[in-house]
Design an enzyme around this catalytic site. Sequence first.
Site, mmCIF file in Angstrom:
data_model
loop_
_atom_site.group_PDB
_atom_site.id
_atom_site.type_symbol
_atom_site.label_atom_id
_atom_site.label_comp_id
_atom_site.label_asym_id
_atom_site.label_seq_id
_atom_site.Cartn_x
_atom_site.Cartn_y
_atom_site.Cartn_z
ATOM 1 N N LYS A 9 47.137 46.670 89.462
ATOM 2 C CA LYS A 9 48.536 47.152 88.989
ATOM 3 C C LYS A 9 48.438 47.821 87.825
ATOM 4 O O LYS A 9 47.512 48.191 86.945
ATOM 5 C CB LYS A 9 49.359 45.774 88.672
ATOM 6 C CG LYS A 9 49.790 45.100 89.764
ATOM 7 C CD LYS A 9 50.423 43.939 89.592
ATOM 8 C CE LYS A 9 50.788 42.981 90.898
ATOM 9 N NZ LYS A 9 51.797 41.911 90.458
ATOM 10 N N TYR A 49 57.916 45.085 97.827
ATOM 11 C CA TYR A 49 58.362 43.742 97.237
ATOM 12 C C TYR A 49 59.877 43.373 97.804
ATOM 13 O O TYR A 49 60.471 42.583 97.400
ATOM 14 C CB TYR A 49 58.365 43.925 95.745
ATOM 15 C CG TYR A 49 56.939 43.706 95.333
ATOM 16 C CD1 TYR A 49 56.248 42.697 95.330
ATOM 17 C CD2 TYR A 49 56.810 44.857 94.191
ATOM 18 C CE1 TYR A 49 55.324 42.562 94.475
ATOM 19 C CE2 TYR A 49 55.640 44.760 93.472
ATOM 20 C CZ TYR A 49 54.617 43.578 93.862
ATOM 21 O OH TYR A 49 53.484 43.516 92.975
ATOM 22 N N PHE A 57 63.991 38.858 88.688
ATOM 23 C CA PHE A 57 62.868 39.607 88.192
ATOM 24 C C PHE A 57 62.620 40.823 88.802
ATOM 25 O O PHE A 57 61.719 41.702 88.599
ATOM 26 C CB PHE A 57 61.384 38.897 88.017
ATOM 27 C CG PHE A 57 61.004 38.299 89.453
ATOM 28 C CD1 PHE A 57 60.474 39.169 90.211
ATOM 29 C CD2 PHE A 57 61.035 37.188 89.652
ATOM 30 C CE1 PHE A 57 59.821 38.474 91.250
ATOM 31 C CE2 PHE A 57 60.766 36.509 90.957
ATOM 32 C CZ PHE A 57 59.960 37.230 91.823
ATOM 33 N N ARG A 85 43.244 35.760 97.527
ATOM 34 C CA ARG A 85 44.362 35.097 96.752
ATOM 35 C C ARG A 85 43.674 33.923 95.873
ATOM 36 O O ARG A 85 44.219 33.963 94.697
ATOM 37 C CB ARG A 85 45.241 34.278 97.693
ATOM 38 C CG ARG A 85 46.135 34.999 98.431
ATOM 39 C CD ARG A 85 47.058 35.750 98.048
ATOM 40 N NE ARG A 85 48.292 34.986 97.034
ATOM 41 C CZ ARG A 85 49.260 35.299 96.507
ATOM 42 N NH1 ARG A 85 49.432 36.516 96.510
ATOM 43 N NH2 ARG A 85 50.149 34.443 95.885
ATOM 44 N N THR A 91 50.098 33.109 90.099
ATOM 45 C CA THR A 91 50.979 34.239 90.025
ATOM 46 C C THR A 91 51.049 34.351 88.262
ATOM 47 O O THR A 91 51.101 35.390 87.655
ATOM 48 C CB THR A 91 52.360 34.143 90.671
ATOM 49 O OG1 THR A 91 52.211 34.082 91.946
ATOM 50 C CG2 THR A 91 53.346 35.238 90.032
ATOM 51 N N ARG A 102 43.338 36.407 87.296
ATOM 52 C CA ARG A 102 44.519 36.343 86.193
ATOM 53 C C ARG A 102 44.113 35.293 85.250
ATOM 54 O O ARG A 102 44.762 35.247 84.152
ATOM 55 C CB ARG A 102 45.768 35.870 87.327
ATOM 56 C CG ARG A 102 46.399 36.953 87.872
ATOM 57 C CD ARG A 102 47.291 36.603 89.120
ATOM 58 N NE ARG A 102 48.093 37.569 89.667
ATOM 59 C CZ ARG A 102 48.779 37.514 90.869
ATOM 60 N NH1 ARG A 102 48.946 36.166 91.324
ATOM 61 N NH2 ARG A 102 49.472 38.398 91.374
ATOM 62 N N ASN A 112 50.401 40.840 85.584
ATOM 63 C CA ASN A 112 49.373 39.975 86.113
ATOM 64 C C ASN A 112 48.187 40.688 86.813
ATOM 65 O O ASN A 112 47.669 39.910 87.618
ATOM 66 C CB ASN A 112 49.868 38.778 86.974
ATOM 67 C CG ASN A 112 50.580 39.148 88.027
ATOM 68 O OD1 ASN A 112 50.767 40.450 88.474
ATOM 69 N ND2 ASN A 112 51.438 38.234 88.618
ATOM 70 N N HIS A 115 47.715 42.513 92.827
ATOM 71 C CA HIS A 115 48.412 41.981 94.044
ATOM 72 C C HIS A 115 47.639 41.910 95.039
ATOM 73 O O HIS A 115 46.607 42.486 95.222
ATOM 74 C CB HIS A 115 49.461 43.023 94.387
ATOM 75 C CG HIS A 115 50.073 42.758 95.933
ATOM 76 N ND1 HIS A 115 51.058 41.903 96.016
ATOM 77 C CD2 HIS A 115 49.694 43.137 97.063
ATOM 78 C CE1 HIS A 115 51.346 41.747 97.198
ATOM 79 N NE2 HIS A 115 50.395 42.540 97.929
ATOM 80 N N GLU A 126 51.623 45.465 104.967
ATOM 81 C CA GLU A 126 51.285 46.235 103.516
ATOM 82 C C GLU A 126 50.548 47.381 103.798
ATOM 83 O O GLU A 126 50.541 48.276 102.934
ATOM 84 C CB GLU A 126 51.060 45.135 102.460
ATOM 85 C CG GLU A 126 52.150 44.189 102.270
ATOM 86 C CD GLU A 126 51.614 42.903 101.198
ATOM 87 O OE1 GLU A 126 52.161 42.047 100.882
ATOM 88 O OE2 GLU A 126 50.247 42.972 100.910
HETATM 89 P P1 DAT Z 1 52.134 37.125 93.903
HETATM 90 O O1 DAT Z 1 51.734 38.475 93.138
HETATM 91 O O2 DAT Z 1 51.288 35.937 93.302
HETATM 92 O O3 DAT Z 1 51.994 36.990 95.111
HETATM 93 P P2 DAT Z 1 54.919 36.852 93.754
HETATM 94 O O4 DAT Z 1 54.685 37.344 95.495
HETATM 95 O O5 DAT Z 1 55.537 35.589 93.925
HETATM 96 O O6 DAT Z 1 53.693 36.720 93.404
HETATM 97 O O7 DAT Z 1 55.771 37.721 93.064
HETATM 98 C C1 DAT Z 1 55.221 38.917 93.035
HETATM 99 C C2 DAT Z 1 55.314 39.667 91.703
HETATM 100 O O8 DAT Z 1 56.561 39.546 90.952
HETATM 101 C C3 DAT Z 1 54.447 38.677 90.735
HETATM 102 O O9 DAT Z 1 52.918 39.162 90.715
HETATM 103 C C4 DAT Z 1 54.842 38.866 89.136
HETATM 104 C C5 DAT Z 1 56.166 39.391 89.715
HETATM 105 N N1 DAT Z 1 57.063 37.669 89.280
HETATM 106 C C6 DAT Z 1 57.114 36.734 90.275
HETATM 107 N N2 DAT Z 1 57.542 35.744 89.642
HETATM 108 C C7 DAT Z 1 58.075 36.277 88.590
HETATM 109 C C8 DAT Z 1 58.886 35.531 87.254
HETATM 110 N N3 DAT Z 1 59.258 34.224 87.566
HETATM 111 N N4 DAT Z 1 59.004 36.211 86.477
HETATM 112 C C9 DAT Z 1 58.667 37.599 86.278
HETATM 113 N N5 DAT Z 1 57.956 38.149 87.101
HETATM 114 C C10 DAT Z 1 57.666 37.490 88.332
HETATM 115 MG MG MG Z 2 53.139 37.971 96.776
#
Ligand code: DAT
Ligand code: MG
Length: 148
Positions: A9, A49, A57, A85, A91, A102, A112, A115, A126
């Site tokens: 990222k 996404y 968010f 993962r 996350t 992370r 973070n 991805h 993807e």
């Molecule tokens: P991951 O990246 O672990 O698969 P995710 O798919 O739930 O997590 O979310 C995608 C991204 O969105 C994550 O890397 C960061 C952002 N994100 C997720 N939850 C969030 C939150 N509560 N506040 C801010 N950003 C968030």
């Molecule tokens: Mg995800």
Amino acid sequence: MERSLVLIKPDAIQRGLAGEIISRLEKKGLTIVAMKMLYMDKNLAQRHYAIHKGKAFFNDLVSFITSSPVIAIVFQGKNAVEMIRRMMGETDPARAQPGSIRGDLGIDIGHNLIHGSDSIENASKEIDLFFSKEEIFSYDRELDRWIY
Ligand code: DAT
Ligand code: MG
């Protein structure tokens, strides 16, 4: 043999951590079969996404991921999706285990670093968003003879 889409990222590239993150995954035995640097445009970000559309968010996430270039990589290996993962960690970097990417390097849930696809099915979707068939390489590594 599984494939997973990894995105290094914008924050990882801004902080000079791209090499460190790629290196951890590469050293674990995963094979790089495709890699490119690109700006994700709004359309690609929203498609990638899509599952998070409507969440609080979402807009911040799209602006962040489009703010500066990312590096997209397809890693291949046995159990690649789950292995990546686990190596990424949770996350929220504040909750991610030490030893994970992370957990060791992440600062904030919205920044973070990495991805990684969360299922084999999503990995395939993807990968198709980021790479054409011609951009994905197939080659033998001596190592794979005893890993797999
Ligand atoms: P991951 O990246 O672990 O698969 P995710 O798919 O739930 O997590 O979310 C995608 C991204 O969105 C994550 O890397 C960061 C952002 N994100 C997720 N939850 C969030 C939150 N509560 N506040 C801010 N950003 C968030
Ligand atoms: Mg995800």
